[in-house]
Design a protein around this motif. Structure first.
Motif, PDB file in Angstrom:
ATOM      1  N   ALA A   5      32.662  57.761  31.117  1.00  0.00           N
ATOM      2  CA  ALA A   5      32.728  57.209  32.180  1.00  0.00           C
ATOM      3  C   ALA A   5      32.760  55.786  32.055  1.00  0.00           C
ATOM      4  CB  ALA A   5      31.153  57.521  32.867  1.00  0.00           C
ATOM      5  N   THR A   6      32.278  55.140  31.012  1.00  0.00           N
ATOM      6  CA  THR A   6      32.438  53.841  30.446  1.00  0.00           C
ATOM      7  C   THR A   6      33.871  53.394  30.583  1.00  0.00           C
ATOM      8  OG1 THR A   6      30.177  53.690  29.579  1.00  0.00           O
ATOM      9  CG2 THR A   6      31.773  51.904  29.044  1.00  0.00           C
ATOM     10  N   ARG A   7      34.593  54.087  29.814  1.00  0.00           N
ATOM     11  CA  ARG A   7      36.081  53.817  29.387  1.00  0.00           C
ATOM     12  C   ARG A   7      36.832  54.034  30.834  1.00  0.00           C
ATOM     13  NH1 ARG A   7      35.586  57.225  24.866  1.00  0.00           N
ATOM     14  NH2 ARG A   7      37.001  58.987  25.943  1.00  0.00           N
ATOM     15  N   LEU A   8      36.293  55.047  31.747  1.00  0.00           N
ATOM     16  CA  LEU A   8      37.247  55.153  32.775  1.00  0.00           C
ATOM     17  C   LEU A   8      36.864  53.951  33.820  1.00  0.00           C
ATOM     18  CD1 LEU A   8      36.986  58.763  33.557  1.00  0.00           C
ATOM     19  CD2 LEU A   8      39.265  57.598  33.117  1.00  0.00           C
ATOM     20  N   HIS A   9      35.770  53.645  33.883  1.00  0.00           N
ATOM     21  CA  HIS A   9      35.492  52.435  34.827  1.00  0.00           C
ATOM     22  C   HIS A   9      36.005  51.005  34.408  1.00  0.00           C
ATOM     23  CE1 HIS A   9      32.761  49.706  37.278  1.00  0.00           C
ATOM     24  NE2 HIS A   9      32.501  49.122  35.951  1.00  0.00           N
ATOM     25  N   ALA A  10      36.079  50.891  33.160  1.00  0.00           N
ATOM     26  CA  ALA A  10      36.944  49.846  32.560  1.00  0.00           C
ATOM     27  C   ALA A  10      38.467  49.626  33.002  1.00  0.00           C
ATOM     28  CB  ALA A  10      36.729  49.655  30.970  1.00  0.00           C
ATOM     29  N   ALA A  11      38.969  50.828  32.839  1.00  0.00           N
ATOM     30  CA  ALA A  11      40.269  51.235  33.222  1.00  0.00           C
ATOM     31  C   ALA A  11      40.662  51.101  34.471  1.00  0.00           C
ATOM     32  CB  ALA A  11      40.858  52.674  32.723  1.00  0.00           C
ATOM     33  N   ALA A  12      39.570  51.424  35.501  1.00  0.00           N
ATOM     34  CA  ALA A  12      39.722  51.572  37.041  1.00  0.00           C
ATOM     35  C   ALA A  12      39.576  50.037  37.226  1.00  0.00           C
ATOM     36  CB  ALA A  12      38.634  52.149  37.652  1.00  0.00           C
ATOM     37  N   LEU A  19      42.779  34.634  42.184  1.00  0.00           N
ATOM     38  CA  LEU A  19      41.501  34.432  41.948  1.00  0.00           C
ATOM     39  C   LEU A  19      40.608  35.599  41.774  1.00  0.00           C
ATOM     40  CD1 LEU A  19      39.056  32.352  41.535  1.00  0.00           C
ATOM     41  CD2 LEU A  19      38.537  32.346  43.987  1.00  0.00           C
ATOM     42  N   ALA A  20      40.825  36.561  42.697  1.00  0.00           N
ATOM     43  CA  ALA A  20      39.996  37.787  42.299  1.00  0.00           C
ATOM     44  C   ALA A  20      40.414  38.648  41.196  1.00  0.00           C
ATOM     45  CB  ALA A  20      40.292  38.575  43.773  1.00  0.00           C
ATOM     46  N   ALA A  21      41.662  38.365  41.211  1.00  0.00           N
ATOM     47  CA  ALA A  21      42.376  38.977  39.793  1.00  0.00           C
ATOM     48  C   ALA A  21      41.720  38.608  38.462  1.00  0.00           C
ATOM     49  CB  ALA A  21      44.050  39.207  39.733  1.00  0.00           C
ATOM     50  N   LEU A  22      41.728  37.346  38.399  1.00  0.00           N
ATOM     51  CA  LEU A  22      41.147  36.562  37.237  1.00  0.00           C
ATOM     52  C   LEU A  22      39.704  36.947  37.112  1.00  0.00           C
ATOM     53  CD1 LEU A  22      41.313  34.536  35.096  1.00  0.00           C
ATOM     54  CD2 LEU A  22      40.662  32.795  36.807  1.00  0.00           C
ATOM     55  N   GLU A  23      38.740  37.069  38.200  1.00  0.00           N
ATOM     56  CA  GLU A  23      37.565  37.393  38.106  1.00  0.00           C
ATOM     57  C   GLU A  23      37.335  38.740  37.752  1.00  0.00           C
ATOM     58  OE1 GLU A  23      36.218  36.523  42.104  1.00  0.00           O
ATOM     59  OE2 GLU A  23      35.830  34.310  41.711  1.00  0.00           O
ATOM     60  N   ASN A  24      38.157  39.620  38.008  1.00  0.00           N
ATOM     61  CA  ASN A  24      37.947  41.170  37.597  1.00  0.00           C
ATOM     62  C   ASN A  24      38.303  41.337  36.136  1.00  0.00           C
ATOM     63  OD1 ASN A  24      37.724  43.485  39.669  1.00  0.00           O
ATOM     64  ND2 ASN A  24      38.008  41.778  40.895  1.00  0.00           N
ATOM     65  N   ALA A  25      39.498  40.503  35.958  1.00  0.00           N
ATOM     66  CA  ALA A  25      39.752  40.539  34.512  1.00  0.00           C
ATOM     67  C   ALA A  25      38.642  40.070  33.564  1.00  0.00           C
ATOM     68  CB  ALA A  25      41.266  39.911  34.365  1.00  0.00           C
ATOM     69  N   LEU A  26      38.314  39.113  33.928  1.00  0.00           N
ATOM     70  CA  LEU A  26      37.025  38.446  33.186  1.00  0.00           C
ATOM     71  C   LEU A  26      35.959  39.452  33.203  1.00  0.00           C
ATOM     72  CD1 LEU A  26      37.295  34.660  33.956  1.00  0.00           C
ATOM     73  CD2 LEU A  26      38.037  35.779  32.014  1.00  0.00           C
ATOM     74  N   SER A  27      35.487  40.011  34.228  1.00  0.00           N
ATOM     75  CA  SER A  27      34.479  40.954  34.240  1.00  0.00           C
ATOM     76  C   SER A  27      34.472  41.936  33.483  1.00  0.00           C
ATOM     77  CB  SER A  27      34.235  41.298  35.687  1.00  0.00           C
ATOM     78  OG  SER A  27      33.234  42.204  35.673  1.00  0.00           O
ATOM     79  N   THR A  28      35.841  42.604  33.282  1.00  0.00           N
ATOM     80  CA  THR A  28      36.256  43.628  32.473  1.00  0.00           C
ATOM     81  C   THR A  28      36.021  43.234  30.769  1.00  0.00           C
ATOM     82  OG1 THR A  28      38.018  44.418  33.845  1.00  0.00           O
ATOM     83  CG2 THR A  28      37.900  45.337  31.764  1.00  0.00           C
ATOM     84  N   VAL A  29      36.056  42.154  30.741  1.00  0.00           N
ATOM     85  CA  VAL A  29      35.945  41.759  29.064  1.00  0.00           C
ATOM     86  C   VAL A  29      34.644  41.673  28.871  1.00  0.00           C
ATOM     87  CG1 VAL A  29      36.227  40.012  27.563  1.00  0.00           C
ATOM     88  CG2 VAL A  29      38.292  40.524  29.083  1.00  0.00           C
ATOM     89  N   ARG A  30      33.847  41.142  29.991  1.00  0.00           N
ATOM     90  CA  ARG A  30      32.284  40.793  29.677  1.00  0.00           C
ATOM     91  C   ARG A  30      31.585  42.304  29.485  1.00  0.00           C
ATOM     92  NH1 ARG A  30      33.087  36.663  33.536  1.00  0.00           N
ATOM     93  NH2 ARG A  30      32.408  38.084  35.103  1.00  0.00           N
ATOM     94  N   ASN A  73      32.959  45.283  28.894  1.00  0.00           N
ATOM     95  CA  ASN A  73      33.373  46.205  28.122  1.00  0.00           C
ATOM     96  C   ASN A  73      33.951  45.810  26.496  1.00  0.00           C
ATOM     97  OD1 ASN A  73      33.252  48.498  30.130  1.00  0.00           O
ATOM     98  ND2 ASN A  73      34.624  46.959  31.014  1.00  0.00           N
ATOM     99  N   GLY A  74      34.117  44.296  26.465  1.00  0.00           N
ATOM    100  CA  GLY A  74      34.367  43.994  24.982  1.00  0.00           C
ATOM    101  C   GLY A  74      35.990  44.111  24.979  1.00  0.00           C
ATOM    102  N   ALA A  75      36.100  44.014  23.671  1.00  0.00           N
ATOM    103  CA  ALA A  75      37.977  44.088  23.307  1.00  0.00           C
ATOM    104  C   ALA A  75      38.100  45.481  23.573  1.00  0.00           C
ATOM    105  CB  ALA A  75      38.016  43.618  22.022  1.00  0.00           C
ATOM    106  N   SER A  76      39.674  45.810  23.748  1.00  0.00           N
ATOM    107  CA  SER A  76      39.908  47.316  24.163  1.00  0.00           C
ATOM    108  C   SER A  76      41.581  46.956  23.701  1.00  0.00           C
ATOM    109  CB  SER A  76      39.907  47.705  25.446  1.00  0.00           C
ATOM    110  OG  SER A  76      40.660  46.826  26.345  1.00  0.00           O
ATOM    111  N   GLN A  77      42.092  48.200  23.861  1.00  0.00           N
ATOM    112  CA  GLN A  77      43.620  48.398  23.924  1.00  0.00           C
ATOM    113  C   GLN A  77      44.380  47.775  24.866  1.00  0.00           C
ATOM    114  OE1 GLN A  77      44.827  52.533  23.496  1.00  0.00           O
ATOM    115  NE2 GLN A  77      44.133  52.903  25.716  1.00  0.00           N
ATOM    116  N   ASP A  78      43.684  47.277  25.997  1.00  0.00           N
ATOM    117  CA  ASP A  78      44.486  46.797  27.239  1.00  0.00           C
ATOM    118  C   ASP A  78      44.261  45.370  27.058  1.00  0.00           C
ATOM    119  OD1 ASP A  78      45.123  49.234  28.324  1.00  0.00           O
ATOM    120  OD2 ASP A  78      43.244  49.450  29.054  1.00  0.00           O
ATOM    121  N   ASP A  79      43.711  44.622  26.004  1.00  0.00           N
ATOM    122  CA  ASP A  79      43.808  43.254  26.023  1.00  0.00           C
ATOM    123  C   ASP A  79      44.893  42.490  26.440  1.00  0.00           C
ATOM    124  OD1 ASP A  79      41.140  43.631  25.232  1.00  0.00           O
ATOM    125  OD2 ASP A  79      41.055  42.841  23.354  1.00  0.00           O
TER     126      ASP A  79
END
Length: 469
Positions: free
Chosen positions: A28-35, A50-61, A63-69
């Motif tokens: 679920a954690t991985r799928l939530h990060a991907a979604a 602006l919203a795209a940037l906020e969502n991207a930064l939220s994903t990093v905060r 879930n940390g590093a991932s293959q989608d960095d």
């Protein structure tokens, strides 16, 4: 999302997220990060940086590093550029060239290179922008990127060609990409492509065609929910109306643009800022057309300074040429000449030529005279101004010398040029005109400099194209 079916795509994401309670927590954690990341990509496609940037930064905060960095980095790069946060933009790691790309990495690299090209153009680093756009096109071709994505660097390349004065080549690139942009392109592509298409038609005097292009673009913007594109089209249509002397219609169009801007008061980050800028510029142009005055020029000057303060040097250069023309027409020639000359050195020196050929004609001669003045420290830009002046004269020539063209050369230089056109050598010219061969050589050097040529043959050819011979 690549097919621009945003509502369907975002609906699928919501359905996935509603089912995450039924799967193991780690999954679920991985799928939530991907979604969350896919949603950020969708927001970027919807021109809401602006919203795209906020969502991207939220994903990093979260879930940390991932293959989608690499995707997150591209979204952040887009957002920071459009929001003017260049320190954060340059702090992001760049994509490293690889022998073999995954498609995802290749697409991110292509978009990154395109964004860097746009930043370079904003800062008048035209040669760097050309190289980066070319590299992005090469990545797109090598990886067979979807046409809508590949249109991003193509439109940037076309804009750079346009600014260098290669109108037909630029127009052909855009014309070939319009179907892909309409089907699956991004807002940034559409704004640049349709602006260029309408502007080339306008320069050719094809005002009806330019209006049709803008109408098509506005409909696309309404259909996709891209208010920035709709507002950009409104600004260009207002300029068309002013060209035709239809000031009252232009004023009504400005009022419509104001209402449209008021209907989009929040959200969309960069898009909202651009809509306000378009509206302000439209007001300035119409106010000037209605009553050229120091007050109207002052309003335009404030817009110019705000643009420079944002470090948008490319947009600032275009505004500087327009403002210089206004100032010259109301007698503020000293400020006009100084402003125009700075724009020549920074803009034309970097490779932007088209804006000076569109609006700078009457000011080019004065800039040339200033650089030519005895003891001037600016004489190094004489060949550049001479070349622009020659191009401007050629575009406005009717095939025979006129006042604008004749003023480029002195009477003696014009006379010597005629003798060169007759095939005379320096000694023959000196004998006929009863002057020394050294004086003939001096005048020929001046002719070469003013016509931006290096040989007698080039001088004759350029003179014929200008209607001097």
């Amino acid at each position: 999302m690549l097919a621009q079916q945003m509502n369907e795509a975002l609906g699928e994401i919501e359905r996935i997220e509603r089912q995450l309670d039924d799967v193991p927590p780690t999954v679920a954690t991985r799928l939530h990060a991907a979604a969350q990341l896919v949603r950020a990509v969708g927001l970027a496609f919807q021109d809401d940086s602006l919203a795209a940037l906020e969502n991207a930064l939220s994903t990093v905060r979260e879930n940390g590093a991932s293959q989608d960095d690499h995707v997150i980095s591209t979204l952040c790069r887009l957002g920071y550029w459009q929001l003017g946060k260049l320190e954060a933009f340059h702090a992001l790691p760049r994509h490293q060239s690889r022998a073999r790309w995954s498609r995802s990495h290749a697409f991110s690299a292509m978009v990154d290179l395109s964004i860097e090209a746009a930043v370079a153009l904003d800062h008048l680093q035209v040669s760097t922008a050309k190289r980066l756009a070319s590299d992005a096109l090469a990545v797109a071709a090598a990886t067979k990127a979807p046409p809508g994505l590949a249109a991003i660097p193509a439109c940037l390349s076309a804009q750079l060609l346009y600014e260098e004065g290669h109108l037909e080549e630029a127009s052909a690139i855009v014309r070939d990409r319009i179907p892909a942009i309409n089907a699956e392109g991004a807002a940034e592509c559409a704004v640049r492509a349709y602006w260029l298409g309408a502007r080339v038609a306008r320069l050719k005097g094809q005002y009806d065609h330019a209006a049709i292009v803008l109408r098509e673009a506005a409909l696309l913007g309404e259909r996709r929910g891209w208010p920035r594109l709709v507002a950009a089209c409104a600004l260009e249509r207002i300029s068309l109306l002013l060209d035709a002397g239809r000031t009252k219609e232009a004023r009504l169009s400005v009022e419509n643009l104001d209402r449209y801007a008021g209907a989009h008061p929040t959200g969309f980050g960069y898009s909202r800022t651009e809509i306000v800028r378009y509206s302000t510029l439209a007001h300035c142009r119409v106010s000037w057309a209605e009553a050229p005055s120091r007050e109207a020029a002052a309003a335009f000057r404030r817009l110019y300074h705000r643009t420079i303060d944002r470090r948008s040097l490319y947009a600032g250069c275009r505004l500087a040429v327009e403002l210089a023309g206004m100032l010259a027409s109301i007698g503020e020639t000293e400020e006009a000449d100084a402003l125009f000359f700075r724009a020549i050195k920074s803009g034309a020196g970097a490779g932007l030529h088209q804006i000076f050929l569109e609006k700078g004609g009457p000011l080019l001669q004065r800039a040339y005279d200033r650089a030519e003045a005895s003891g001037s420290a600016d004489c190094g830009v004489l060949p550049l101004i001479g070349s622009l002046l020659s191009c401007w004269n050629a575009r406005h020539s009717t095939g025979r010398p006129n006042a604008r063209i004749s003023n480029v050369l002195t009477e003696r230089e014009y006379e010597i040029l005629g003798r060169i056109g007759q095939g005379m050598a320096n000694k023959q010219i000196a004998r006929v005109l009863q002057i020394s061969p050294e004086t003939v050589k001096f005048h020929i050097k001046r002719i070469f400099l003013k016509l931006a040529v290096n040989t007698r043959g080039e001088a004759v050819s350029q003179a014929k194209s200008l209607g001097l011979l």
